[in-house]
Design a protein around this motif. Structure first.
Motif, PDB file in Angstrom:
ATOM      1  N   LEU A  21       0.824  -1.210   0.000  1.00 26.65           N
ATOM      2  CA  LEU A  21       0.000   0.000   0.000  1.00 26.65           C
ATOM      3  C   LEU A  21       0.858   1.260   0.000  1.00 26.65           C
ATOM      4  O   LEU A  21       0.579   2.218  -0.730  1.00 26.65           O
ATOM      5  N   LYS A  22       1.906   1.281   0.805  1.00 32.38           N
ATOM      6  CA  LYS A  22       2.751   2.469   0.919  1.00 32.38           C
ATOM      7  C   LYS A  22       3.342   2.867  -0.427  1.00 32.38           C
ATOM      8  O   LYS A  22       3.330   4.034  -0.809  1.00 32.38           O
ATOM      9  N   GLU A  32      -4.898   9.490   2.599  1.00 33.53           N
ATOM     10  CA  GLU A  32      -5.773   8.345   2.809  1.00 33.53           C
ATOM     11  C   GLU A  32      -6.027   7.640   1.483  1.00 33.53           C
ATOM     12  O   GLU A  32      -6.380   8.270   0.490  1.00 33.53           O
ATOM     13  N   LYS A  54      -6.838   3.543   4.475  1.00 33.52           N
ATOM     14  CA  LYS A  54      -5.647   3.616   5.310  1.00 33.52           C
ATOM     15  C   LYS A  54      -5.080   5.031   5.295  1.00 33.52           C
ATOM     16  O   LYS A  54      -5.002   5.669   4.238  1.00 33.52           O
ATOM     17  N   HIS A  55      -4.675   5.530   6.485  1.00 33.20           N
ATOM     18  CA  HIS A  55      -4.084   6.863   6.612  1.00 33.20           C
ATOM     19  C   HIS A  55      -2.580   6.725   6.877  1.00 33.20           C
ATOM     20  O   HIS A  55      -2.176   5.985   7.776  1.00 33.20           O
ATOM     21  N   ILE A  56      -1.763   7.440   6.122  1.00 37.08           N
ATOM     22  CA  ILE A  56      -0.319   7.480   6.355  1.00 37.08           C
ATOM     23  C   ILE A  56       0.137   8.927   6.217  1.00 37.08           C
ATOM     24  O   ILE A  56      -0.209   9.603   5.250  1.00 37.08           O
TER      25      ILE A  56
END
Length: 384
Positions: free
Chosen positions: A202-203, A254, A258-260
């Motif tokens: 995902l990152k 987001e 997912k929040h990063i």
């Protein structure tokens, strides 16, 4: 050349030293191991290891571990420390250094990071096909009167500068600086998972989408509003953290629920400060209210698109009616195609078993929009 510093640890040096001498499983093939240098009283354990004898290796590990015990007896302190230092210097495929050159590179690198002759170290080169890299394990505790520790503040920046100097000294190809590339490290586990699932972590997926939006914003000579809209098209949404003056001090992204934070994604390029200075995404502090509205509109528009359709199929066999409910989200023209495929599937599955006399699609459907009450028609056959 790439320099990588692994997370420091407390306790024994056993696992790190056994790993570098090939005594534990590696995540890559090793076609050759060579001891580059060490400064312990114990002798080079590699010859014994290659013959299946780890006696000399155990002596080296014991010598590394004893230093922390000596420090604990000499210094009255309960402060936890992490003396185990592990770094790797890696050449590009096709490049190589001699043992003497590697020894000079290792000594230069360690000196730049603050290690001296009182720090124990061992360096071992791994040959992975045409790829040379050296593992360095060192003790951050100095063997001096006060058993002082090598400081690790700014070591990442120092590491980059040291590697750059080594590249110049041995005429190696220059590795790009972090601020000049979107590349981020990926663990072996993440890599294997992405290969197995045919999907990037995902990152990395988020960084690719954000990088594309930055490039498109700059090409359009756009601003933070442009950037926000371009991200929204890729279903990446912005969240801002404001300071006491009501101005952004941090940004997170987001995607897929997912929040990063920008700092966690790529500190050298994706923090609010880097975006508005280094990356050239223009922001006018006077427009913070409008920008917040634009960001908030992201969610309302996404909800407008995320309509959930509930379709009911009735398979009739004699007097018995068997309802089947199908729920999905799609645009109207996609819905019709999906309905046809579902009908064909139901026909293939149930025809031989139930011989239905009738299989029809209800003309009505229940449409659910997030945030609004579910309006169910007063129809017994339609009840959920």
């Amino acid at each position: 050349m790439i320099g990588k510093i692994f997370p420091k640890s407390a306790g024994s040096f056993k696992n790190r030293i056994r790993y570098m001498f090939g005594c534990t499983k590696h995540d890559h093939e090793i076609s050759g191991i060579r001891t580059i240098g060490f400064n312990t009283m114990s002798k080079d354990p590699l010859p014994g290891v290659l013959q299946g004898n780890e006696a000399d290796l155990s002596e080296m590990i014991k010598e590394f571990d004893q230093v922390e015990t000596l420090r604990r007896f000499s210094i009255d302190s309960d402060k936890p420390i992490k003396p185990v230092f592990h770094a790797m210097l890696s050449l590009r495929p096709g490049e190589s250094l001699t043992t003497s050159q590697w020894r000079t590179a290792v000594q230069t690198y360690m000196a730049d990071l603050g290690f001296d002759k009182t720090n124990q170290y061992v360096a071992v080169m791994h040959q992975d096909k045409d790829h040379q890299h050296v593992h360095i394990v060192a003790n951050r505790i100095r063997l001096n009167d006060d058993f002082s520790m090598v400081k690790d503040s700014n070591e990442r920046s120092i590491s980059l500068d040291s590697v750059s100097g080594i590249e110049d000294r041995f005429n190696l190809s220059k590795a790009p600086k972090p601020k000049d590339t979107w590349g981020v490290s990926i663990t072996h586990a993440e890599l294997q998972a992405s290969i197995r699932d045919n999907n990037l972590p995902l990152k990395h997926k988020m960084i690719a989408k954000i990088a594309g939006a930055i490039e498109a914003t700059n090409q359009a000579q756009g601003d933070m509003f442009t950037f926000t809209r371009l991200l929204r098209k890729q279903k990446v949404y912005i969240n801002l953290t404001l300071n006491e003056d009501g101005q952004p001090k941090g940004i997170s992204f987001e995607f897929d629920g997912k929040h990063i934070s920008g700092r966690q994604l790529k500190r050298s390029r994706l923090t609010w400060y880097k975006l508005t200075t280094q990356e050239g995404i223009h922001y006018d502090p006077e427009t913070i209210s409008e920008l917040q509205d634009e960001i908030a509109r992201t969610y309302s528009e996404e909800q407008e698109r995320a309509r959930t359709y509930h379709y009911e199929f009735i398979a009739v066999s004699g007097r018995r009616k068997k309802p089947i409910y199908v729920k999905f989200t799609a645009k109207d023209y996609d819905v019709q195609k999906m309905i046809q495929e579902i009908l064909e599937l139901l026909d293939a599955i149930f025809d031989a078993l139930f011989k239905p006399q009738e299989c029809r699609l209800k003309r009505n459907y229940i449409e659910f929009i997030p945030g609004t009450p579910l309006n169910i028609p007063e129809d017994e056959e339609f009840a959920l």
